[in-house]
Enzyme design. Structure first.
Site, PDB file in Angstrom:
ATOM      1  N   SER A 128       0.827  -1.222   0.000  1.00 46.99           N
ATOM      2  CA  SER A 128       0.000   0.000   0.000  1.00 46.99           C
ATOM      3  C   SER A 128       0.854   1.262   0.000  1.00 46.99           C
ATOM      4  O   SER A 128       2.037   1.235   0.330  1.00 46.99           O
ATOM      5  CB  SER A 128      -0.883  -0.022   1.239  1.00 46.99           C
ATOM      6  OG  SER A 128      -1.364   1.258   1.515  1.00 46.99           O
ATOM      7  N   TYR A 130      -1.285  -0.843  10.140  1.00 48.42           N
ATOM      8  CA  TYR A 130      -1.323  -1.291   8.742  1.00 48.42           C
ATOM      9  C   TYR A 130      -0.038  -0.889   8.006  1.00 48.42           C
ATOM     10  O   TYR A 130       0.566  -1.696   7.294  1.00 48.42           O
ATOM     11  CB  TYR A 130      -2.543  -0.663   8.053  1.00 48.42           C
ATOM     12  CG  TYR A 130      -2.741  -1.086   6.608  1.00 48.42           C
ATOM     13  CD1 TYR A 130      -2.823  -2.428   6.261  1.00 48.42           C
ATOM     14  CD2 TYR A 130      -2.850  -0.129   5.606  1.00 48.42           C
ATOM     15  CE1 TYR A 130      -3.014  -2.804   4.943  1.00 48.42           C
ATOM     16  CE2 TYR A 130      -3.040  -0.506   4.280  1.00 48.42           C
ATOM     17  CZ  TYR A 130      -3.124  -1.840   3.959  1.00 48.42           C
ATOM     18  OH  TYR A 130      -3.312  -2.212   2.663  1.00 48.42           O
TER      19      TYR A 130
END
Ligand SMILES: [Zn+2]
Length: 696
Positions: free
Chosen positions: A581, A594
């Site tokens: 990401s 995350y």
């Protein structure tokens, strides 16, 4: 030991009068005449029985009358069209050819193939119809209304022997005419017609080393004569069988299919001279069972397996002989790999030599096909069909299994004998046979196998679709097997759905073993599975952080390790692709749980690029942002948009380009990386433009 491969049920007629009637009624609504409808019905019956017909190995015809495009009633031959499968044929797959034009050709002494094809096309009632079968003239020159042709396994078992003619004569007497071996085409049609004329009472013809024809006044008669003739051969093959295939001595423990397949696949992949780093890779299809094992474990495998094809049109799918490798002892992968490479080198040398010798014989001018084997026999294990796609590999494996059955029958009742090498070459390099394979340019990932994790989700599914469209065989891994199956079903073809929890070592090991066993190996990994956890980093529960690291870092490492193991066994490089990401380079508030493991995964990409570059294994990453998916649900998007006081559309396209990024955009980035053979340690950003997340 007696191995009876012919022990299935005796062949029986599958004709059902009510089904035949239904077929006639159904097609009558489309204006199809009853005789053509029945022709379609019995052609399907033949095509659906693998003991009679495999992969285009047969054809049928009916002589009838129909109106041409100008409305004139015309005598025609409706004959199976090239490229149609008998099992699912339709009336449109039986093109009508003017019978007078075809019959007139019989007065000629010879006719080049290309001219024969042109005359056949010129005589079609409908110029848009498919090419009529290469055996059209034989159907035209024999007067019977209905003609059926198959390469039935049992008949081949009887006639593929040095005294095959005598065996056929003994079994069938005067019921069947005997035609010497000739390559299909004009010459065979003339010869078959001459044999028929010598005794027009025959019910059919046996074509030496090739197959058989049966004739009838109606569809049922021709079909049931086929069943009758094949049943007689089956019955004969059951009598006085001698024991065959004395076993060779084999290692006590044999390596597993999933270990052997990548070693074999790597040995068969030929470097692409035009594109450094690329290989002409093959996909594998494994078969085993009592009959196959008895065959491949035989001491004299080197003799009976190398004797040639059981019927000529197998050459284009299986080549003339299979590759034979030594039995793979468990725990000795290096030894087997070396032996397999030597065997392949020997195979290629033999094939190249065969081509050069025969090309010179026919005056040159042919272009050599790729010399890699299409069937591999592995003592102790079974056989592999190989092809540029899973579909081709399955066809090769089906034909190889049929060859095992036929050669076993021939050896159990006599000695197997094929056509000569020159005859096989004439068939393999016959332009009309080559045409059956099609001439479409191969897709960029043809022959490659891609494994995709999180394939049930939006990005995984889009990536699987993109890779399949580019010609790759795809394995879709997901914890949610229903989602993976749904995507695989939508892709169709050979797409394989597998359950896999990427955080579980056993589950990962099993899934990758299944990929290797099913396709023969793995060339591309798309490590995509992930999930988001939130929390302010100063007080987040450590358990949450560890949970996120399990999925967003360690799972990437687990699947990459499993993939690299297979890639190293193949020795043909590979490509590892990671979904990393934008969080990896541009943290979002309270998104530490995350972003941190994703940052570690970004570094993992570079570590793999560094450590395995010398093995030709590339490692690349895609940084995507704000893509609708299981992670970023519609509800979540609505909440975030409302929180920011913007519309959903503005929220989703809040980037420099003001364009919403889709799962397909991410898939295209993965595909570009898979195709870029000189690119490794790359990070491609797919976020519509976000300067804070731009990489230096
Ligand atoms: Zn044939």
């Amino acid at each position: 030991m007696l191995r009876d491969t012919n022990s299935g049920c005796m062949m029986k007629s599958a004709w059902v009068e009510s089904d035949a009637k239904d077929t006639v009624e159904r097609y009558a609504r489309d204006g199809v005449a009853a005789d053509l409808a029945l022709r379609v019905y019995s052609t399907r019956l033949l095509g659906r029985d693998p003991r009679l017909v495999l992969h285009g190995g047969g054809n049928t015809s009916v002589k009838t009358r129909m109106a041409d495009l100008l409305g004139n009633d015309t005598d025609v031959l409706c004959v199976k069209g090239s490229g149609w499968d008998m099992a699912s044929i339709e009336p449109s797959g039986m093109p009508a050819v003017r019978l007078d034009a075809l019959r007139a050709l019989r007065t000629r002494d010879a006719m080049p193939d290309d001219e024969m094809v042109r005359v056949q096309r010129a005589s079609l009632l409908d110029p848009m119809a498919p090419n009529p079968s290469v055996e059209t003239l034989l159907h035209a020159f024999v007067p019977h209304s209905f003609i059926d042709h198959t390469h039935a396994a049992a008949v081949l078992g009887l006639i593929d022997q040095p005294d095959g003619r005598a065996r056929a004569r003994d079994l069938y007497g005067a019921r069947m005419g005997l035609v010497r071996y000739i390559l299909p085409g004009f010459g065979l049609a003339k010869e078959a017609a001459a044999v028929f004329d010598a005794d027009p009472a025959v019910e059919g013809l046996i074509l030496e080393k090739h197959g058989l024809f049966t004739f009838g006044a109606d569809a049922r008669e021709a079909y049931e004569r086929m069943i009758d003739m094949v049943s007689l051969a089956e019955d004969r093959l059951r009598q006085n069988r001698k024991s065959v295939f004395v076993g060779a001595s084999l290692p006590r423990d044999i390596a597993s299919v999933s270990e052997v397949a990548p070693l074999l696949r790597g040995a068969c992949a030929l470097p692409d001279r035009a594109r450094e780093g690329d290989f002409a890779r093959l996909v594998l299809d494994f078969r085993t069972g009592d009959a196959v094992l008895a065959f491949v474990n035989g001491r004299d495998l080197g003799r009976y397996s190398q004797a040639g094809v059981i019927t000529p049109d197998h050459t284009i799918r299986t080549k003339n002989w299979p590759l034979v490798v030594p039995a793979p002892a468990a725990g000795q992968p290096g030894e087997f790999r070396e032996a397999a490479r030597q065997a392949v080198t020997g195979f290629i040398a033999r094939y190249t030599d065969y081509f050069a010798r025969n090309n010179a014989r026919v005056g040159g001018g042919r272009t050599m096909l790729d010399p890699a084997p299409r069937v591999a026999l592995v003592p102790g294990l079974g056989l592999f069909g190989m092809g540029r796609s899973k579909k081709e590999a399955r066809i090769a494996a089906d034909l190889a299994e049929a060859a095992v059955a036929t050669i076993t029958d021939a050896e159990a009742t006599g000695t197997f004998e094929s056509i000569s090498e020159a005859e096989m070459f004439d068939c393999e390099y016959w332009p009309l046979e080559q045409a059956k394979l099609g001439s479409a340019k191969p897709l960029p990932l043809a022959g490659q196998v891609a494994g995709i994790t999180g394939a049930g989700g939006a990005i995984g599914a889009a990536t699987a679709r993109a890779f399949a469209r580019a010609g790759a065989e795809v394995a879709l891994l997901d914890r949610d097997i229903a989602a993976a199956r749904a995507t695989a079903a939508a892709i169709g073809g050979a797409a394989l759905a597998l359950p896999c929890d990427v955080t579980d070592a056993v589950s990962v090991r099993e899934a990758f073993a299944r990929i290797a066993g099913h396709f023969g190996g793995l060339d591309i990994l798309v490590s995509n599975a992930g999930a988001a956890w939130q929390g302010k980093i100063g007080d987040v529960d450590e358990a949450i952080l560890r949970q996120s690291f399990e999925l967003n870092f360690f799972a990437h490492q687990k699947v990459a390790q499993a993939a690299v193991k297979i890639m190293l066994a193949q020795g043909t490089g590979g490509c590892l692709l990671f979904n990393v990401s934008k969080q990896a380079v541009n943290p979002g508030p309270d998104f530490g749980p995350y972003g941190l493991p994703k940052a570690a995964t970004l570094f993992l990409v570079r570590q793999y690029a560094l450590d395995y570059g010398a093995d030709g294994i590339r490692a690349n990453a895609v940084n995507a942002d704000r893509v609708r998916s299981g992670l970023l649900t519609d509800d979540f998007i609505a909440q975030r948009a409302q929180a920011r006081g913007v519309s959903e559309k503005d929220y989703m396209s809040g980037n420099l380009l003001h364009r919403e990024v889709t799962a397909d955009d991410v898939a295209q980035a993965f595909l570009a990386q898979a195709l870029a053979l000189k690119t490794t340690a790359d990070v491609t950003t797919v976020d519509g433009g976000n300067i804070a997340a731009a990489l230096r």
